[in-house]
Motif scaffolding. Structure first.
Motif, short mmCIF file in Angstrom:
data_model
loop_
_atom_site.label_atom_id
_atom_site.label_comp_id
_atom_site.label_asym_id
_atom_site.label_seq_id
_atom_site.Cartn_x
_atom_site.Cartn_y
_atom_site.Cartn_z
N LYS A 197 0.85 -1.18 0.00
CA LYS A 197 0.00 0.00 0.00
C LYS A 197 0.89 1.24 0.00
CE LYS A 197 -3.57 -2.35 2.63
NZ LYS A 197 -4.29 -2.42 3.90
N TYR A 198 0.29 2.36 -0.35
CA TYR A 198 1.02 3.63 -0.41
C TYR A 198 0.57 4.52 0.75
CZ TYR A 198 1.92 2.03 -5.15
OH TYR A 198 2.29 1.29 -6.24
N PHE A 199 1.54 5.19 1.37
CA PHE A 199 1.25 6.03 2.53
C PHE A 199 1.93 7.38 2.41
CE2 PHE A 199 0.59 1.75 4.08
CZ PHE A 199 -0.59 1.89 4.78
N MET A 200 1.26 8.40 2.95
CA MET A 200 1.83 9.74 3.09
C MET A 200 2.05 9.94 4.58
SD MET A 200 0.32 13.41 1.83
CE MET A 200 -1.15 13.33 2.81
N VAL A 201 3.31 10.07 4.98
CA VAL A 201 3.66 10.19 6.39
C VAL A 201 4.20 11.59 6.63
CG1 VAL A 201 5.07 9.28 8.25
CG2 VAL A 201 4.23 7.74 6.48
N THR A 202 3.59 12.31 7.57
CA THR A 202 4.07 13.63 7.96
C THR A 202 4.90 13.45 9.23
OG1 THR A 202 2.07 14.61 7.09
CG2 THR A 202 3.40 15.99 8.51
N ALA A 203 6.15 13.93 9.19
CA ALA A 203 7.07 13.70 10.30
C ALA A 203 7.82 14.98 10.65
CB ALA A 203 8.06 12.61 9.93
N LYS A 204 8.34 15.00 11.88
CA LYS A 204 9.20 16.10 12.31
C LYS A 204 10.61 15.82 11.80
CE LYS A 204 6.92 17.33 16.63
NZ LYS A 204 7.12 17.46 18.08
N CYS A 205 11.13 16.74 11.02
CA CYS A 205 12.48 16.60 10.49
C CYS A 205 13.38 17.64 11.15
CB CYS A 205 12.49 16.80 8.98
SG CYS A 205 11.45 15.62 8.10
N LEU A 262 5.76 6.74 1.13
CA LEU A 262 6.37 5.43 1.34
C LEU A 262 5.43 4.30 0.96
CD1 LEU A 262 7.66 6.23 4.92
CD2 LEU A 262 9.04 6.21 2.86
N LYS A 263 6.05 3.16 0.62
CA LYS A 263 5.30 1.91 0.39
C LYS A 263 5.47 1.04 1.62
CE LYS A 263 6.29 1.59 -4.54
NZ LYS A 263 6.91 0.75 -5.57
N LYS A 298 -1.24 8.59 6.49
CA LYS A 298 -2.47 8.56 5.71
C LYS A 298 -2.26 7.66 4.49
CE LYS A 298 -5.56 11.69 3.28
NZ LYS A 298 -5.73 13.08 2.82
N GLU A 299 -3.20 6.79 4.24
CA GLU A 299 -3.11 5.92 3.07
C GLU A 299 -3.56 6.70 1.83
OE1 GLU A 299 -4.57 1.53 1.52
OE2 GLU A 299 -4.97 2.14 3.59
N ILE A 300 -2.81 6.54 0.73
CA ILE A 300 -3.09 7.27 -0.51
C ILE A 300 -3.08 6.29 -1.69
CG2 ILE A 300 -2.22 9.48 0.29
CD1 ILE A 300 0.44 8.86 -1.07
N ASP A 301 -3.45 6.78 -2.87
CA ASP A 301 -3.39 5.93 -4.06
C ASP A 301 -2.09 6.15 -4.81
OD1 ASP A 301 -3.91 8.45 -4.98
OD2 ASP A 301 -5.49 7.87 -6.38
#
Length: 137
Positions: free
Chosen positions: A2-10, A25-26, A55-58
């Motif tokens: 699955k494909y994911f959009m991950v928001t992180a503190k950098c 990320l996959k 969040k899962e994305i396409d």
């Protein structure tokens, strides 16, 4: 996968600051995506709250996001000097850590070690002894 959009503190944007970066990320599930994101370069590895959202994305959004990340110099630069040249690209997404604005806890002072040292008869010999006497003992 699955494909994911991950928001992180950098990191690497100043003391007590973080850059709110989005990684694409996959992974098998959201938990695995968060684990992979934590190990990515520039993500704050040591903070418990480093992952802000998953969040899962396409696949279409995934590919567009990957191309967008390659155009952001923050993720592609290799030195601090190079990053400073492109700081204007990311300055809208730089935030101060939440814990910085909080007032420090005030603990009551329960004892003074100096008073204990001065009034304890066990330490009297050290106060009157010179350095030469101390080394000889």
């Amino acid at each position: 996968m699955k494909y994911f959009m991950v928001t992180a503190k950098c990191g690497h944007v100043g003391k007590n600051n973080y850059y709110k970066g989005t990684l694409f990320l996959k992974a098998e599930n959201g938990k695995a995506a968060a684990r992979i994101a934590r190990d990515c370069p520039r993500v704050k590895h040591d903070q418990k709250d480093a992952i802000l959202s998953v969040k899962e994305i396409d696949s279409i959004v995934f590919e567009a996001g990957r191309e967008l990340n390659h155009s952001i110099h923050y993720f592609t630069c290799e030195s601090v000097q190079e990053q400073r040249l492109y700081i204007s690209e990311i300055e809208n997404n730089i935030f101060v850590e939440d814990w910085v604005n909080k007032e420090p806890k005030k603990y009551p002072k329960k004892h003074n070690l100096n008073n204990i040292y001065n009034w304890d008869p066990e330490y009297e010999s050290y106060k009157t002894m010179s350095y030469i006497d101390y080394c000889a003992a």
